[in-house]
Scaffold this motif. Sequence first.
Motif, PDB file in Angstrom:
ATOM      1  N   ARG A  36       8.425 -34.150 -90.496  1.00 30.98           N
ATOM      2  CA  ARG A  36       9.555 -33.557 -89.783  1.00 30.98           C
ATOM      3  C   ARG A  36       9.849 -32.157 -90.299  1.00 30.98           C
ATOM      4  N   ARG A  37       9.829 -31.995 -91.630  1.00 32.74           N
ATOM      5  CA  ARG A  37      10.096 -30.688 -92.206  1.00 32.74           C
ATOM      6  C   ARG A  37       8.992 -29.718 -91.846  1.00 32.74           C
ATOM      7  N   ALA A  38       7.784 -30.220 -91.699  1.00 35.23           N
ATOM      8  CA  ALA A  38       6.692 -29.353 -91.261  1.00 35.23           C
ATOM      9  C   ALA A  38       6.979 -28.784 -89.895  1.00 35.23           C
ATOM     10  N   ALA A  39       7.518 -29.632 -89.019  1.00 33.75           N
ATOM     11  CA  ALA A  39       7.785 -29.178 -87.660  1.00 33.75           C
ATOM     12  C   ALA A  39       8.849 -28.096 -87.627  1.00 33.75           C
ATOM     13  N   VAL A  40       9.951 -28.297 -88.356  1.00 39.20           N
ATOM     14  CA  VAL A  40      11.007 -27.298 -88.294  1.00 39.20           C
ATOM     15  C   VAL A  40      10.600 -26.025 -89.011  1.00 39.20           C
ATOM     16  N   THR A 163      20.203 -31.527 -93.902  1.00 40.77           N
ATOM     17  CA  THR A 163      19.405 -32.643 -94.395  1.00 40.77           C
ATOM     18  C   THR A 163      19.374 -33.760 -93.361  1.00 40.77           C
ATOM     19  N   ARG A 164      18.184 -34.318 -93.114  1.00 40.05           N
ATOM     20  CA  ARG A 164      18.037 -35.390 -92.134  1.00 40.05           C
ATOM     21  C   ARG A 164      17.484 -36.634 -92.820  1.00 40.05           C
ATOM     22  N   GLY A 165      18.256 -37.699 -92.790  1.00 39.38           N
ATOM     23  CA  GLY A 165      17.794 -38.953 -93.364  1.00 39.38           C
ATOM     24  C   GLY A 165      17.409 -38.804 -94.824  1.00 39.38           C
ATOM     25  N   ASN A 166      16.183 -39.205 -95.143  1.00 39.89           N
ATOM     26  CA  ASN A 166      15.700 -39.133 -96.524  1.00 39.89           C
ATOM     27  C   ASN A 166      14.986 -37.824 -96.840  1.00 39.89           C
ATOM     28  N   VAL A 170      15.736 -27.937 -97.491  1.00 37.34           N
ATOM     29  CA  VAL A 170      14.903 -26.785 -97.792  1.00 37.34           C
ATOM     30  C   VAL A 170      15.458 -26.105 -99.035  1.00 37.34           C
ATOM     31  N   THR A 171      14.606 -25.700 -99.950  1.00 38.32           N
ATOM     32  CA  THR A 171      15.038 -25.157-101.232  1.00 38.32           C
ATOM     33  C   THR A 171      15.801 -23.848-101.058  1.00 38.32           C
ATOM     34  N   ASP A 172      16.943 -23.754-101.719  1.00 39.95           N
ATOM     35  CA  ASP A 172      17.750 -22.527-101.741  1.00 39.95           C
ATOM     36  C   ASP A 172      18.108 -22.053-100.330  1.00 39.95           C
ATOM     37  N   CYS A 173      18.326 -22.971 -99.424  1.00 37.05           N
ATOM     38  CA  CYS A 173      18.549 -22.594 -98.029  1.00 37.05           C
ATOM     39  C   CYS A 173      19.944 -21.985 -97.832  1.00 37.05           C
TER      40      CYS A 173
END
Length: 258
Positions: A36-40, A163-166, A170-173
């Motif tokens: 999921r994080r890859a997609a965003v 943050t989504r679910g588990n 993103v670091t230092d966002c």
Amino acid sequence: MNDVRELLERAVAPAGNPVVSTEAVYARAARVRFGRRAAVSAAALAVVAVGAVTLPGIAGGEQREQTSVAGAPVGPADRSGKADRLAALLPSGAGSVERVSLAVLIKGATPERARTTYTGPLDGEYLVRKGGGVGYLVLSFMDHTAVSKKLGAGAELDNLCETRGNEPPVTDCVREERPDGSVLTTWSDSMDHGDGGTPDWGREAVGRLVLEDGSVLAARSSTGYLGERSQGPLLEAPPVSQEELGDLLTRPEVLPEK
């Protein structure tokens, strides 16, 4: 949301052009920790990661520029003056700036095969030298028509700081909704995505500016590359810090004229 990288690769395939995209250059970075994080993340930096995609022109008839940059880090003079214009916008002491093609420089592609279409006035890939180290700065703009085409009509770019679910954040966002209706997001990336071994790419500051009309300006500020064809040791820090990258993305000089 569909994986934007896959959509862009699919869009490139029918073109028939023998190009080498900067997706190959960032191949290791593309193997991110979570799907999921890859997609965003891909949505944030789609045009930066896949520099070979031909983008539709800007509304109002602005001309697009096609460039083919010499393979050596110090090559023929940059007749466009982009490197000098970008350097003038960077903080004092950022280092010397040279315009390059990452596909040529790192992957060994020919300039013809690495030909890239740019839309923004300072879009491109730049090598930054400082204190014996070599880093990189990449800027690329995608207009709202191209964003809609790649993500699908009505799709929206996610809040990367949410943050989504588990999923870890993103670091230092840092996310800022600006008075002009744009949304600026910056974050950091260790480039250590848990795939074993030592990452080829050093840590980065990353940013995107989503304009009110849905256009996106994205940027990476990398401490450098240590894989095959490395041009030198990593910088101690990204050539443009996360805060400085946010300032750069909001400068009118890096956006196409309306």
